[in-house]
Design an enzyme around this catalytic site. Structure first.
Site, PDB file in Angstrom:
ATOM      1  N   GLU A 184     -44.388 -40.530 -64.910  1.00 22.62           N
ATOM      2  CA  GLU A 184     -43.004 -40.071 -64.740  1.00 22.62           C
ATOM      3  C   GLU A 184     -42.785 -38.703 -65.371  1.00 22.62           C
ATOM      4  O   GLU A 184     -42.016 -37.888 -64.853  1.00 22.62           O
ATOM      5  CB  GLU A 184     -42.038 -41.098 -65.335  1.00 22.62           C
ATOM      6  CG  GLU A 184     -42.164 -42.497 -64.774  1.00 22.62           C
ATOM      7  CD  GLU A 184     -42.095 -42.548 -63.257  1.00 22.62           C
ATOM      8  OE1 GLU A 184     -41.328 -41.768 -62.657  1.00 22.62           O
ATOM      9  OE2 GLU A 184     -42.819 -43.368 -62.661  1.00 22.62           O
ATOM     10  N   GLY A 188     -41.648 -49.649 -61.060  1.00 18.50           N
ATOM     11  CA  GLY A 188     -42.231 -49.498 -62.385  1.00 18.50           C
ATOM     12  C   GLY A 188     -41.399 -48.546 -63.218  1.00 18.50           C
ATOM     13  O   GLY A 188     -41.125 -48.802 -64.386  1.00 18.50           O
ATOM     14  N   ALA A 189     -40.970 -47.444 -62.598  1.00 14.20           N
ATOM     15  CA  ALA A 189     -40.160 -46.446 -63.297  1.00 14.20           C
ATOM     16  C   ALA A 189     -39.644 -45.441 -62.276  1.00 14.20           C
ATOM     17  O   ALA A 189     -40.081 -45.408 -61.127  1.00 14.20           O
ATOM     18  CB  ALA A 189     -40.977 -45.746 -64.383  1.00 14.20           C
ATOM     19  N   MET A 190     -38.704 -44.589 -62.727  1.00 16.08           N
ATOM     20  CA  MET A 190     -38.137 -43.553 -61.865  1.00 16.08           C
ATOM     21  C   MET A 190     -37.914 -42.296 -62.672  1.00 16.08           C
ATOM     22  O   MET A 190     -37.378 -42.337 -63.777  1.00 16.08           O
ATOM     23  CB  MET A 190     -36.808 -44.033 -61.260  1.00 16.08           C
ATOM     24  CG  MET A 190     -36.146 -43.006 -60.362  1.00 16.08           C
ATOM     25  SD  MET A 190     -37.173 -42.599 -58.924  1.00 16.08           S
ATOM     26  CE  MET A 190     -36.469 -41.029 -58.456  1.00 16.08           C
ATOM     27  N   GLU A 191     -38.278 -41.151 -62.061  1.00 14.73           N
ATOM     28  CA  GLU A 191     -38.411 -39.882 -62.768  1.00 14.73           C
ATOM     29  C   GLU A 191     -37.135 -39.053 -62.866  1.00 14.73           C
ATOM     30  O   GLU A 191     -37.196 -37.826 -62.843  1.00 14.73           O
ATOM     31  CB  GLU A 191     -39.491 -39.046 -62.081  1.00 14.73           C
ATOM     32  CG  GLU A 191     -39.129 -38.515 -60.698  1.00 14.73           C
ATOM     33  CD  GLU A 191     -39.534 -39.385 -59.534  1.00 14.73           C
ATOM     34  OE1 GLU A 191     -39.563 -38.901 -58.399  1.00 14.73           O
ATOM     35  OE2 GLU A 191     -39.837 -40.568 -59.765  1.00 14.73           O
ATOM     36  N   ASN A 192     -35.982 -39.661 -62.972  1.00 15.72           N
ATOM     37  CA  ASN A 192     -34.763 -38.878 -63.090  1.00 15.72           C
ATOM     38  C   ASN A 192     -34.936 -37.827 -64.195  1.00 15.72           C
ATOM     39  O   ASN A 192     -35.290 -38.165 -65.321  1.00 15.72           O
ATOM     40  CB  ASN A 192     -33.584 -39.781 -63.459  1.00 15.72           C
ATOM     41  CG  ASN A 192     -33.552 -41.051 -62.638  1.00 15.72           C
ATOM     42  OD1 ASN A 192     -33.524 -41.011 -61.429  1.00 15.72           O
ATOM     43  ND2 ASN A 192     -33.583 -42.186 -63.318  1.00 15.72           N
ATOM     44  N   GLU A 211     -33.736 -43.579 -55.449  1.00 18.28           N
ATOM     45  CA  GLU A 211     -34.764 -43.155 -54.509  1.00 18.28           C
ATOM     46  C   GLU A 211     -35.050 -44.231 -53.462  1.00 18.28           C
ATOM     47  O   GLU A 211     -35.221 -45.393 -53.823  1.00 18.28           O
ATOM     48  CB  GLU A 211     -36.048 -42.816 -55.271  1.00 18.28           C
ATOM     49  CG  GLU A 211     -37.080 -42.130 -54.424  1.00 18.28           C
ATOM     50  CD  GLU A 211     -38.292 -41.684 -55.220  1.00 18.28           C
ATOM     51  OE1 GLU A 211     -38.845 -40.613 -54.919  1.00 18.28           O
ATOM     52  OE2 GLU A 211     -38.697 -42.410 -56.140  1.00 18.28           O
ATOM     53  N   HIS A 213     -43.633 -35.903 -63.160  1.00 16.92           N
ATOM     54  CA  HIS A 213     -42.585 -35.656 -62.171  1.00 16.92           C
ATOM     55  C   HIS A 213     -41.534 -34.647 -62.652  1.00 16.92           C
ATOM     56  O   HIS A 213     -40.819 -34.075 -61.822  1.00 16.92           O
ATOM     57  CB  HIS A 213     -41.863 -36.958 -61.838  1.00 16.92           C
ATOM     58  CG  HIS A 213     -42.556 -37.809 -60.833  1.00 16.92           C
ATOM     59  ND1 HIS A 213     -43.036 -37.326 -59.652  1.00 16.92           N
ATOM     60  CD2 HIS A 213     -42.821 -39.155 -60.833  1.00 16.92           C
ATOM     61  CE1 HIS A 213     -43.571 -38.331 -58.954  1.00 16.92           C
ATOM     62  NE2 HIS A 213     -43.457 -39.436 -59.655  1.00 16.92           N
ATOM     63  N   GLU A 230     -45.743 -37.819 -55.657  1.00 16.26           N
ATOM     64  CA  GLU A 230     -46.308 -39.094 -56.081  1.00 16.26           C
ATOM     65  C   GLU A 230     -47.823 -39.056 -56.249  1.00 16.26           C
ATOM     66  O   GLU A 230     -48.361 -39.636 -57.190  1.00 16.26           O
ATOM     67  CB  GLU A 230     -45.903 -40.196 -55.102  1.00 16.26           C
ATOM     68  CG  GLU A 230     -44.415 -40.496 -55.074  1.00 16.26           C
ATOM     69  CD  GLU A 230     -43.834 -40.888 -56.431  1.00 16.26           C
ATOM     70  OE1 GLU A 230     -44.606 -41.161 -57.375  1.00 16.26           O
ATOM     71  OE2 GLU A 230     -42.597 -40.904 -56.536  1.00 16.26           O
TER      72      GLU A 230
END
Length: 824
Positions: free
Chosen positions: A303, A268-272, A130, A306, A325
């Site tokens: 996350e 911090g994190a990613m919502e894959n 992203e 998301h 977000e």
């Protein structure tokens, strides 16, 4: 068009492309067997795309080492690649395009990041895309509104964990190699596809509800497994899935739920979908506070939200980034409170997340929550306090306005109507308006499509509630009075505030707390009588949220120069030692340290540094072991970088003398960094500490310690390394910059100011935006004049807009520092 320009996709050109293209399916084949060899910089990647087109030609996005072959509908074409875009010609209505290329392993956290663990020499891979770095791994249509069904096929060393967005469909084993094919995804955007590979430590579980049965996985590097509290992570995960399943009325859309904690992570994190990646900072190597566990739970639930807001339904373009977000930021706190043991998550939100929003909303670069995003560089910079925390604050106001039941009913209708599609603001407002029976057009115009914030005060003489920058607010006013030496809430008055001045009769009270219960988004000012009350009795207020709002009001007034910094610091020194909410204590100590360094007048700074150091020392050495002592010890380590009053004691602690608390590895490095900055730690000391903690974290910390030594040649070497050594990883760059800036260093580094302004434009064009931004922000001069930055802005009006935005923001921070110090 330069390669830099080609990489910066615009809203207009991607809209034109999506109008001509209907993407159906993408197959991605990755050969990651080269990853363990540090001499191999790249990996083979082949992408096959099936799509319809009304145009005879278009382009695919790819950033990598080289493009080797392009085949369009069975016919090989000459490779036309400018370093960012692959031109494809001869398209028909139905097309199949195959691109064979070599991607580059990343060291900046963008694309496919490769990390080698110094503990065991093992390589670990993960992707981070992203907003637009999927093109570093595969040839793709890099825009959120061209969704497709993806199939990933990954070859990797035998014995490695290999993960993607879906469950494994097939594994073929070879000699030392495995090829893993994953099930086809449902339609998703390129930026949320993901691959993780390496010898990760795995803990598995399951979430079961009704006829839903979802396998769960939690992963970290093998060398961290002894610190990995996977069961708490999986417990929060189950609680969150239970909550969202009920709240959203749409079954969890993906087939697995894996969560991987990865090294050198930029976010911090990613919502894959089905494969969430987190910063490894959430694997606590040593002591950790309740606030840290709450923050991790909040991120897990953010996350998870998301999976619906962002993954199931995706914004059409980055203008509507808030559609995911803002909602996820709101839901992280809401779900924490409703579904987990962290029932006071809104306290931390009020103290920390809203502080981020207030800061961002006062910058010259502030923007509406629904932003104007012309290109990808602008999108990258809009992952900010407006999009996240202000958006979440405004949603909290919306929930108060329409009611929680109507809010969630609108969300359920939104998911049902737009599942696996792309939306805009109008789509969401239509569902919320229909569910609530309220026309939200004016609400949206007031809150989502404007900038800035109101400052609200109560005039006791005229009995009016007064706001600047008028907006419609639903808020509560708390009336607190002294009872038995404590401030006690005696009345809570809810009201609507629309105009600049609204008559409001309030009972007589010692403290009038505007926005008590934190329903709206605004800066609340304390009148002088209220300020006197909290100065005497802040820590005696028994409601943590109310205390958090008071702390917030004090900090905002200090940042604005309305409350003298020294008075603010006196309040912190008096009441922070008795603050029982660890999140509030953490925020108060951080703000106090910032106030000392930025807002205290120059003539008073040495005295205030010493006073703050003494407070942190007393609280660390006199506190009983626990979360509060740990917060104070961390504050002590930071304060000791500016004064060496207790250096002898700290040296003794590190050497094995009796200490008032257990020193974990991270706290030891923090203390050593401060000792280095004051000239009390040597290269040998850093080497000895690395022997104790020869880990990835330890090696990064050693870089900071060595760069922090108060020697002009040392700081010069750090400067050159940061700008010119392109082998530095993202974390090592941060450590180099951090060491360069540590302690009372202005006299050592001021000579680099002119070179900074000479370098930043080239850095922006030559480095990735992630690395360039760290350089531009990290090295911005803390000068006593705005003239150099103003001269650069005047001479560089044609600089990229995103670079100018970063510089303008840093200028504003410096201007605030100078303005507030002058007001003292």
């Amino acid at each position: 068009m330069s390669a830099h320009e080609a990489a910066n996709l615009t809203r207009e050109e991607t809209a034109a492309r999506s109008a001509a293209i209907a993407l159906h399916a993408v197959r991605v084949e990755l050969d990651l067997t080269t990853a363990p060899d540090p001499l191999r910089s790249g990996f083979a990647t082949a992408t096959t795309l099936a799509f319809e087109s009304t145009a005879e030609e278009t382009w695919l996005d790819f950033l990598g080492e080289r493009v080797e072959r392009v085949v369009v509908n069975g016919t090989e074409q000459p490779v036309e690649w400018d370093g960012a875009r692959i031109r494809i010609r001869g398209l028909g209505v139905d097309n199949e395009v195959r691109v064979e290329a070599v991607g580059a392993f990343s060291r900046s956290g963008e694309g496919l990041h490769r990390f080698v663990d110094p503990v065991d020499g093992q390589a670990y891979l993960y992707t981070q895309y992203e907003p637009a770095d999927a093109r570093r791994v595969m040839a793709c249509f890099e825009q959120p509104d061209l969704k497709a069904r993806y199939t990933f096929v990954v070859s990797a060393p035998a014995g490695w964990v290999v993960l993607s967005n879906q469950a494994v469909a097939k594994v073929d084993q070879g000699i030392g190699v495995q090829t893993v094919q994953f099930a086809e995804t449902l339609p998703i955007s390129s930026y949320i596809t993901a691959v993780v590979a390496g010898p990760y430590h795995r803990v598995t579980g399951e979430w079961v509800k009704g006829d839903q049965r979802i396998p769960l996985g939690a992963y970290c590097r093998a060398s961290l497994h002894e610190h990995f509290d996977a069961e708490e992570i999986l417990e929060i995960t189950r609680q969150g899935l239970d909550f969202y399943d009920d709240a959203f009325g749409f079954p969890y859309p993906w087939s697995t739920y894996d969560q991987v904690f990865v090294p050198e992570y930029n976010l911090g994190a990613m919502e894959n979908p089905g494969l969430v990646t987190f910063t490894e900072a959430y694997v606590f190597r040593g002591a950790s506070t309740q606030a840290q566990h709450e923050a991790r739970a909040n991120t897990i639930l953010h996350e998870m939200a998301h999976m619906w807001f962002g993954d199931l339904v995706t914004m059409r373009w980055w203008d509507d980034l808030w559609l995911k977000e803002s909602f996820a930021d709101y839901m992280g706190s809401h779900a924490s409170t409703a579904a987990t043991r962290f029932t006071d998550a809104w306290v931390s939100f009020a103290a920390r997340r809203k502080a981020w929003a207030y800061q961002a909303d006062q910058l010259p670069s502030t923007h509406p929550i629904v932003a104007d995003i012309p290109d990808l560089e602008a999108a990258k910079l809009n992952f900010d306090g407006i999009t996240y925390a202000k958006g979440a604050s405004v949603l909290k106001q919306l929930v108060a306005y329409v009611g929680e039941d109507a809010f969630f009913e609108g969300a359920r209708r939104y998911f049902q109507r737009h599942a696996y599609g792309n939306t805009t603001l109008a789509d969401l407002l239509a569902e919320l308006s229909d569910a609530s029976g309220r026309d939200l057009t004016s609400w949206s115009a007031a809150w989502l499509e404007t900038t800035g914030m109101s400052t609200i005060v109560y005039d006791r003489e005229t009995r009016e509630l007064i706001q600047t920058d008028p907006r419609p607010h639903r808020l509560a006013i708390g009336c607190w009075s002294w009872q038995d030496d404590h401030l006690v809430r005696t009345d809570l008055v809810e009201t609507d505030l629309v105009d600049a001045r609204t008559a409001l009769e309030l009972p007589d009270a010692d403290l009038i707390l505007i926005n008590d219960t934190d329903l709206t988004y605004a800066k609340a000012r304390l009148d002088e009588r209220s300020l006197d009350a909290v100065e005497a009795g802040l820590s005696g207020i028994d409601d943590a949220l109310a205390r958090g709002l008071v702390w917030s009001a004090l900090w905002n007034a200090t940042r604005d120069g309305d409350l003298p910094a020294r008075r603010y610091l006196e309040i912190v020194r008096r009441h922070a030692p008795r603050e029982t909410h660890i999140g509030l204590l953490t925020a108060a100590t951080a703000n106090a340290a910032f106030a000392v360094g930025h807002y205290v007048a120059d003539a008073d700074r040495a005295a205030e540094r010493e006073a703050w150091l003494q407070t942190t020392w007393e609280q660390t050495t006199h506190h009983e072991t626990g979360d509060a002592q740990l917060v104070w010890a961390r504050a002590l380590a930071a304060a000791a970088a500016y004064a060496d009053t207790h250096a002898a004691s700290l040296i003794g602690w590190l050497a094995g003398a009796e200490t008032p608390l257990e020193l974990d590895a991270d706290l030891r490095w923090a203390l050593l960094t401060s000792l280095s900055a004051t000239g009390h730690a040597s290269v040998l000391d850093a080497e000895k500490e690395l022997t104790r903690d020869d880990t990835a974290t330890g090696r990064t910390a050693q870089i900071r310690v060595l760069a922090a030594r108060p020697d002009a040649q040392v700081r010069a070497a750090a400067w050159v390394s940061a700008w010119d050594d392109h082998t530095l990883t993202n974390d090592h760059l941060d450590a180099t910059i951090g060491g360069f800036r540590t302690g009372d260093s202005r006299a050592l580094i001021a000579s680099f100011d002119d070179e900074y302004f000479a370098r930043i434009r080239d850095a922006w064009s030559e480095r990735s935006i992630e690395i360039a931004k760290r350089l531009v922000v990290g090295f911005f001069p803390a000068a006593d004049s705005l003239e150099p930055v103003d001269a650069w802005l005047a001479a560089n009006e044609d600089a990229p807009a995103a670079l100018r935005r970063v510089v303008v923001e840093q200028r504003d921070h410096l201007a605030r520092d100078l303005r507030v110090r002058a007001a003292q």
